[in-house]
Design a protein around this motif. Structure first.
Motif, mmCIF file in Angstrom:
data_model
loop_
_atom_site.group_PDB
_atom_site.id
_atom_site.type_symbol
_atom_site.label_atom_id
_atom_site.label_comp_id
_atom_site.label_asym_id
_atom_site.label_seq_id
_atom_site.Cartn_x
_atom_site.Cartn_y
_atom_site.Cartn_z
ATOM 1 N N GLY A 253 0.782 -1.230 0.000
ATOM 2 C CA GLY A 253 0.000 0.000 0.000
ATOM 3 C C GLY A 253 0.812 1.276 0.000
ATOM 4 O O GLY A 253 0.263 2.375 0.159
ATOM 5 N N LYS A 254 2.111 1.169 -0.227
ATOM 6 C CA LYS A 254 2.998 2.331 -0.200
ATOM 7 C C LYS A 254 3.750 2.434 -1.517
ATOM 8 O O LYS A 254 4.277 1.437 -2.023
ATOM 9 C CB LYS A 254 3.992 2.180 0.965
ATOM 10 C CG LYS A 254 5.187 3.115 0.948
ATOM 11 C CD LYS A 254 4.832 4.497 1.453
ATOM 12 C CE LYS A 254 6.078 5.360 1.645
ATOM 13 N NZ LYS A 254 6.779 5.695 0.408
ATOM 14 N N ILE A 269 8.747 9.198 -1.817
ATOM 15 C CA ILE A 269 7.507 9.869 -2.229
ATOM 16 C C ILE A 269 7.505 9.982 -3.742
ATOM 17 O O ILE A 269 8.533 10.299 -4.353
ATOM 18 C CB ILE A 269 7.428 11.289 -1.610
ATOM 19 C CG1 ILE A 269 7.446 11.212 -0.077
ATOM 20 C CG2 ILE A 269 6.191 12.033 -2.099
ATOM 21 C CD1 ILE A 269 7.994 12.461 0.577
ATOM 22 N N TYR A 287 -4.990 -0.184 -7.411
ATOM 23 C CA TYR A 287 -4.521 1.020 -6.738
ATOM 24 C C TYR A 287 -5.037 2.308 -7.398
ATOM 25 O O TYR A 287 -4.696 3.400 -6.964
ATOM 26 C CB TYR A 287 -2.989 1.052 -6.728
ATOM 27 C CG TYR A 287 -2.370 -0.065 -5.920
ATOM 28 C CD1 TYR A 287 -2.683 -0.242 -4.573
ATOM 29 C CD2 TYR A 287 -1.458 -0.953 -6.500
ATOM 30 C CE1 TYR A 287 -2.119 -1.268 -3.824
ATOM 31 C CE2 TYR A 287 -0.879 -1.988 -5.762
ATOM 32 C CZ TYR A 287 -1.225 -2.130 -4.429
ATOM 33 O OH TYR A 287 -0.660 -3.143 -3.690
ATOM 34 N N MET A 448 -3.864 13.992 -3.425
ATOM 35 C CA MET A 448 -3.240 12.887 -2.694
ATOM 36 C C MET A 448 -4.031 11.599 -2.919
ATOM 37 O O MET A 448 -5.251 11.590 -2.784
ATOM 38 C CB MET A 448 -3.190 13.214 -1.201
ATOM 39 C CG MET A 448 -2.510 12.148 -0.348
ATOM 40 S SD MET A 448 -2.139 12.723 1.346
ATOM 41 C CE MET A 448 -3.801 12.947 1.994
ATOM 42 N N SER A 449 -3.343 10.534 -3.272
ATOM 43 C CA SER A 449 -4.002 9.251 -3.502
ATOM 44 C C SER A 449 -4.643 8.745 -2.218
ATOM 45 O O SER A 449 -4.046 8.793 -1.138
ATOM 46 C CB SER A 449 -2.989 8.219 -4.007
ATOM 47 O OG SER A 449 -3.600 6.943 -4.080
ATOM 48 N N SER A 450 -5.858 8.237 -2.350
ATOM 49 C CA SER A 450 -6.561 7.650 -1.205
ATOM 50 C C SER A 450 -6.253 6.165 -1.069
ATOM 51 O O SER A 450 -6.635 5.535 -0.083
ATOM 52 C CB SER A 450 -8.079 7.836 -1.375
ATOM 53 O OG SER A 450 -8.524 7.190 -2.553
ATOM 54 N N LYS A 451 -5.529 5.606 -2.062
ATOM 55 C CA LYS A 451 -5.262 4.166 -2.054
ATOM 56 C C LYS A 451 -3.783 3.812 -1.879
ATOM 57 O O LYS A 451 -3.461 2.677 -1.508
ATOM 58 C CB LYS A 451 -5.780 3.529 -3.345
ATOM 59 C CG LYS A 451 -7.301 3.531 -3.453
ATOM 60 C CD LYS A 451 -7.763 2.671 -4.619
ATOM 61 C CE LYS A 451 -9.285 2.540 -4.641
ATOM 62 N NZ LYS A 451 -9.741 1.628 -5.702
ATOM 63 N N LYS A 453 -0.236 5.180 -0.150
ATOM 64 C CA LYS A 453 0.481 6.130 0.691
ATOM 65 C C LYS A 453 1.755 6.586 -0.024
ATOM 66 O O LYS A 453 2.458 5.787 -0.626
ATOM 67 C CB LYS A 453 0.841 5.495 2.033
ATOM 68 C CG LYS A 453 1.463 6.472 3.030
ATOM 69 C CD LYS A 453 1.655 5.833 4.392
ATOM 70 C CE LYS A 453 2.370 6.754 5.374
ATOM 71 N NZ LYS A 453 1.677 8.025 5.608
ATOM 72 N N GLY A 454 1.997 7.900 0.011
ATOM 73 C CA GLY A 454 3.210 8.425 -0.603
ATOM 74 C C GLY A 454 3.075 8.740 -2.078
ATOM 75 O O GLY A 454 4.072 9.068 -2.732
ATOM 76 N N GLU A 485 2.260 15.369 5.356
ATOM 77 C CA GLU A 485 2.262 13.926 5.517
ATOM 78 C C GLU A 485 3.634 13.363 5.856
ATOM 79 O O GLU A 485 3.764 12.358 6.550
ATOM 80 C CB GLU A 485 1.744 13.252 4.230
ATOM 81 C CG GLU A 485 0.266 13.434 3.959
ATOM 82 C CD GLU A 485 -0.592 12.617 4.888
ATOM 83 O OE1 GLU A 485 -0.320 11.410 5.046
ATOM 84 O OE2 GLU A 485 -1.535 13.181 5.478
ATOM 85 N N PHE A 486 4.671 14.008 5.326
ATOM 86 C CA PHE A 486 6.023 13.477 5.472
ATOM 87 C C PHE A 486 6.971 14.567 5.960
ATOM 88 O O PHE A 486 7.848 15.023 5.222
ATOM 89 C CB PHE A 486 6.531 12.925 4.132
ATOM 90 C CG PHE A 486 5.769 11.743 3.630
ATOM 91 C CD1 PHE A 486 6.157 10.462 3.940
ATOM 92 C CD2 PHE A 486 4.647 11.925 2.842
ATOM 93 C CE1 PHE A 486 5.440 9.366 3.480
ATOM 94 C CE2 PHE A 486 3.914 10.829 2.362
ATOM 95 C CZ PHE A 486 4.314 9.542 2.691
#
Length: 488
Positions: A253-254, A269, A287, A448-451, A453-454, A485-486
């Protein structure tokens, strides 16, 4: 150790984001599929002629000033701006033309000549447009589109009715002269939708036009790109050209890497400023946030048929920017938005930067950039391109009262197929997704993607929307989300 950011694409939004992120300590690399940086704002140079291949209008100078000021710089550190006078010339049926000059006072006079009492109505309209501009450009568009609550402020509550009226209805309720109506409806075409589908609030584009004026960076719009590249490099951003990204790789998921020419480039990222639809096709289907049905239902801004033409003589009766509204706008609009097809009689736009910027053409020559708005996704053939060049150049000769065909040294064209090939543009659109009421702010594809991360997105298909100033803002907004976020 700094977090690494891989940015896909090198248009205005990507370059803006690259500088913001580098300034905040990220290790930023930009990957561009083409040989030249700049996305749609590349240049074509041929036989001593220079053409901006894409954006050619420099509006909203305050947005550019705000961008460079964020880095302690000014636009003049990188390029020289001239305010155009006249801003542009509009040709109408029967050889009639109206010239829009460089101050509101001069524009009021021009309107009054066409329709009595119109200058008073215009002043009222522009006052409202300026109020909207101050709310929209100085505040609302700098919000990231993550919540509908972003639109609710004391100022916007007072303007609520303007989100449900339309530009077309407002203009036509005050002005009766057909030519003036077309001039007032023209600026919202930059938003990618018909005036009849564009909320009244977007009259702020009229203030951008009449109130702030039309400018030209000496050497062309690509000089802005070069300035942004210079700024980014001074902050440590690294650029890679001829680097076509084949895949965005995800693990647990990243976002973990991008694949270029079969090789993986790891990254903490990933930010893509490439076409949003295309960017999601670089992901495994599970994704992706938006389905093909989602994209099919959206209203897209037009594509374009572009011609870059070298003329072996100086032309007359033209200005730097010229609009040709000598045919039925409604009929052409239907052929773009309602029943997509090649228009029988297209409106078109032409610029000749060599009128004000001598270095963009050889001595005693003129460089011509011609644009016909078209529906995205329609058939594109060499025969159709040639047919439509003949249509517009014949009309151009008649309306400008001169013969030019025999003085054409060369012409290059760019159309739907090229937008797809060069920019991976969805259906070959030129300007992104239209800013209609249901495609505004939080209703646009997310930064920003909801599916994954990064994984982040920027550019004309997300917030705030189409156009160069919005692209700069989009780069700032997405960098803010990444920083949130980061944090380093």
């Amino acid at each position: 150790m700094s977090k690494t950011v891989s940015i896909i694409g090198s248009g205005f939004a990507s370059l803006a984001a690259a500088s913001y992120l580098a300034k905040d300590g990220y290790d930023v690399s930009v990957y561009e599929k083409n040989a030249d940086l700049g996305g749609r704002a590349r240049q074509l140079k041929k036989d001593g002629f220079t053409f901006d291949m894409g954006p050619s209008w420099y509006w909203m100078p305050d947005v550019f000033e705000r961008f460079f000021a964020d880095f302690g710089k000014t636009p003049s550190d990188y390029y020289t701006l001239d305010k155009l006078n006249p801003a542009y010339k509009v040709f109408f049926e029967g050889g009639k033309s109206i010239t829009i000059e460089d101050t509101l006072e001069k524009i009021y006079v021009a309107f009054e000549k066409e329709e009595k009492e119109s200058s008073k109505k215009l002043k009222k309209f522009i006052d409202q447009a300026q109020s909207n501009y101050n709310i929209a450009i100085k505040d609302l568009v700098y919000r990231p589109g993550v919540s509908p609550l972003e639109l609710i402020t004391p100022a916007t509550i007072k303007k609520l009715g303007q989100f449900f009226g339309t530009i077309a209805a407002d203009v036509r309720s005050e002005f009766k002269n057909k030519n003036l109506i077309q001039i007032l409806e023209f600026p919202v075409l930059f938003l990618g939708a018909k005036p009849s589908d564009t909320p009244s609030f977007y009259s702020f584009m009229n203030y951008a036009d009449f109130g702030l004026g039309t400018w030209h960076p000496k050497g062309g719009m690509n000089l802005v790109i070069q300035g942004m590249i210079s700024l980014a490099e001074s902050l440590g951003v690294k650029f890679h050209t001829n680097a076509s990204v084949e895949k965005i790789n995800v693990s647990e998921g990243k976002a973990k890497s991008i694949t270029i020419d079969g090789k993986e480039v790891a990254s903490d990222i990933i930010l893509t400023g490439a076409d949003y639809h295309h960017s999601e096709t670089l992901l495994e289907s599970k994704y992706r946030q938006y389905s093909e049905k989602y994209w099919e239902k959206k209203i897209f801004a037009p594509s374009s048929l572009l011609f870059y033409v070298g003329f072996s003589k100086k032309l007359k009766n033209i200005e730097h920017h010229n609009l040709f509204f000598d045919v039925d706008f409604e009929a052409h609009a239907k052929d773009i938005y309602d029943v997509p097809k090649w228009p029988k009689d297209p409106l078109f736009y032409a610029n000749f930067t060599s009128v004000t910027d001598a270095n963009t053409a050889p001595e005693n020559c003129e460089n011509g950039f011609f644009l016909i708005p078209l529906a995205p996704g329609i058939e594109d053939t060499a025969e159709l391109r040639e047919e439509y060049f003949e249509k517009i150049i014949t009309r151009f000769e008649k309306l400008s009262n001169q013969k030019v065909k025999k003085f054409v040294i060369f012409k290059e064209s760019f159309c739907v197929n090229d937008f797809i090939k060069e920019y991976n543009s969805y259906k070959g659109n030129a300007y992104g997704m239209a800013n209609t009421l249901l495609q505004t702010a939080f209703l646009r594809p997310k930064l920003m993607s909801s599916k994954v991360k990064g994984l982040f997105f920027t550019g004309q298909l997300t917030v705030p929307g189409p156009g160069v100033p919005p692209a700069l803002i989009s780069g700032k907004l997405v960098s803010g989300l990444i920083q949130k976020e980061f944090t380093i």
